[in-house]
Design a protein around this motif. Sequence first.
Motif, PDB file in Angstrom:
ATOM      1  N   VAL A   1     -33.207  19.576 -45.547  1.00 37.61           N
ATOM      2  CA  VAL A   1     -32.686  19.855 -46.887  1.00 37.61           C
ATOM      3  C   VAL A   1     -33.506  19.091 -47.931  1.00 37.61           C
ATOM      4  O   VAL A   1     -33.065  18.900 -49.065  1.00 37.61           O
ATOM      5  CB  VAL A   1     -31.186  19.488 -47.007  1.00 37.61           C
ATOM      6  CG1 VAL A   1     -30.343  20.405 -46.146  1.00 37.61           C
ATOM      7  CG2 VAL A   1     -30.929  18.028 -46.631  1.00 37.61           C
ATOM      8  N   ASP A   2     -34.701  18.678 -47.539  1.00 37.21           N
ATOM      9  CA  ASP A   2     -35.581  17.957 -48.456  1.00 37.21           C
ATOM     10  C   ASP A   2     -35.994  18.872 -49.602  1.00 37.21           C
ATOM     11  O   ASP A   2     -36.349  20.032 -49.371  1.00 37.21           O
ATOM     12  CB  ASP A   2     -36.822  17.478 -47.702  1.00 37.21           C
ATOM     13  CG  ASP A   2     -37.649  16.490 -48.514  1.00 37.21           C
ATOM     14  OD1 ASP A   2     -38.302  16.922 -49.486  1.00 37.21           O
ATOM     15  OD2 ASP A   2     -37.648  15.302 -48.171  1.00 37.21           O
ATOM     16  N   PRO A   3     -35.962  18.375 -50.847  1.00 31.82           N
ATOM     17  CA  PRO A   3     -36.354  19.211 -51.993  1.00 31.82           C
ATOM     18  C   PRO A   3     -37.765  19.775 -51.895  1.00 31.82           C
ATOM     19  O   PRO A   3     -38.058  20.811 -52.506  1.00 31.82           O
ATOM     20  CB  PRO A   3     -36.221  18.257 -53.187  1.00 31.82           C
ATOM     21  CG  PRO A   3     -35.227  17.230 -52.750  1.00 31.82           C
ATOM     22  CD  PRO A   3     -35.455  17.054 -51.277  1.00 31.82           C
ATOM     23  N   SER A   4     -38.640  19.134 -51.150  1.00 35.27           N
ATOM     24  CA  SER A   4     -39.995  19.666 -50.994  1.00 35.27           C
ATOM     25  C   SER A   4     -40.021  20.896 -50.103  1.00 35.27           C
ATOM     26  O   SER A   4     -40.983  21.661 -50.129  1.00 35.27           O
ATOM     27  CB  SER A   4     -40.922  18.590 -50.422  1.00 35.27           C
ATOM     28  OG  SER A   4     -40.519  18.213 -49.108  1.00 35.27           O
ATOM     29  N   ASP A   5     -38.969  21.094 -49.308  1.00 40.84           N
ATOM     30  CA  ASP A   5     -38.879  22.258 -48.427  1.00 40.84           C
ATOM     31  C   ASP A   5     -37.984  23.351 -49.003  1.00 40.84           C
ATOM     32  O   ASP A   5     -38.244  24.542 -48.791  1.00 40.84           O
ATOM     33  CB  ASP A   5     -38.320  21.849 -47.062  1.00 40.84           C
ATOM     34  CG  ASP A   5     -39.242  20.902 -46.298  1.00 40.84           C
ATOM     35  OD1 ASP A   5     -40.468  21.085 -46.397  1.00 40.84           O
ATOM     36  OD2 ASP A   5     -38.734  20.001 -45.614  1.00 40.84           O
TER      37      ASP A   5
END
Length: 249
Positions: free
Chosen positions: A157-161
């Motif tokens: 759920v990383d914002p980069s993903d």
Amino acid sequence: MSNSILRGALGLLLAVLHATATAAPTLTNGGFESGLAGWTVADQAGGDGTFFIQSGTQTPLSDPAFPVAVPAPPEGSNAAMTDAFGPGAHLLYQDFVASPGVAVLNFDLFILNGGGEFESPDSLLFDLTDIVGENTQNQQIRVDILLVSALLDPFSVDPSDVLANLFITLPGDVPPDGYTTITHDLTSLMGSHAGQTLRLRFAETDNLGPLNLGVDNVRFDDRNTVPEPATLLLAAAALAALAGTLRRR
């Protein structure tokens, strides 16, 4: 024929060709009538349950003596639905190539929360046991669009993903009755990532009690894929006029 009329005919023709060429992304088996073909299922290790095909009006793992009632699939005979006898974390996803053009994503969701409440920490893992042995409560459903190129963890759920979160349950939410249609206009997102592989992901995590997520009728609505009949007639007229002008010249 004047140059202005000729330019207009050419403009109309180019517009029709552009509308035909800029189709929205395509998803396979969005109604699950072919089972889970075209979709990938991932489950966190150590948990119980997974995504199943659901038909009729009971959860996939219902005990015939104590059936758990759910609505029938809203489209066709099948839907995808999570079910389990214990805690777990489950993903259902499909990758597609983004393309420019009108892209409106629609999907139907059903939620049955036997855990009594939702908890939505910044994780999709059901086992978040800390160093003192306490497990963080996690009872949530998410729908996301992710960028695949650098994605290492399908549960990320990383914002980069995560390019866009389309749905999430939050503490205090009350699930709606029956299936609910969710709609998102993703035209801008598709245009800014045209040519890239993206992922549509449905996620369900539970460690408070049973949590069923039903998914059906997943599709991109594309108003540009096939020009309307009136537009085709105008394009034909433009082509005829253009051909006549070229012959005279």
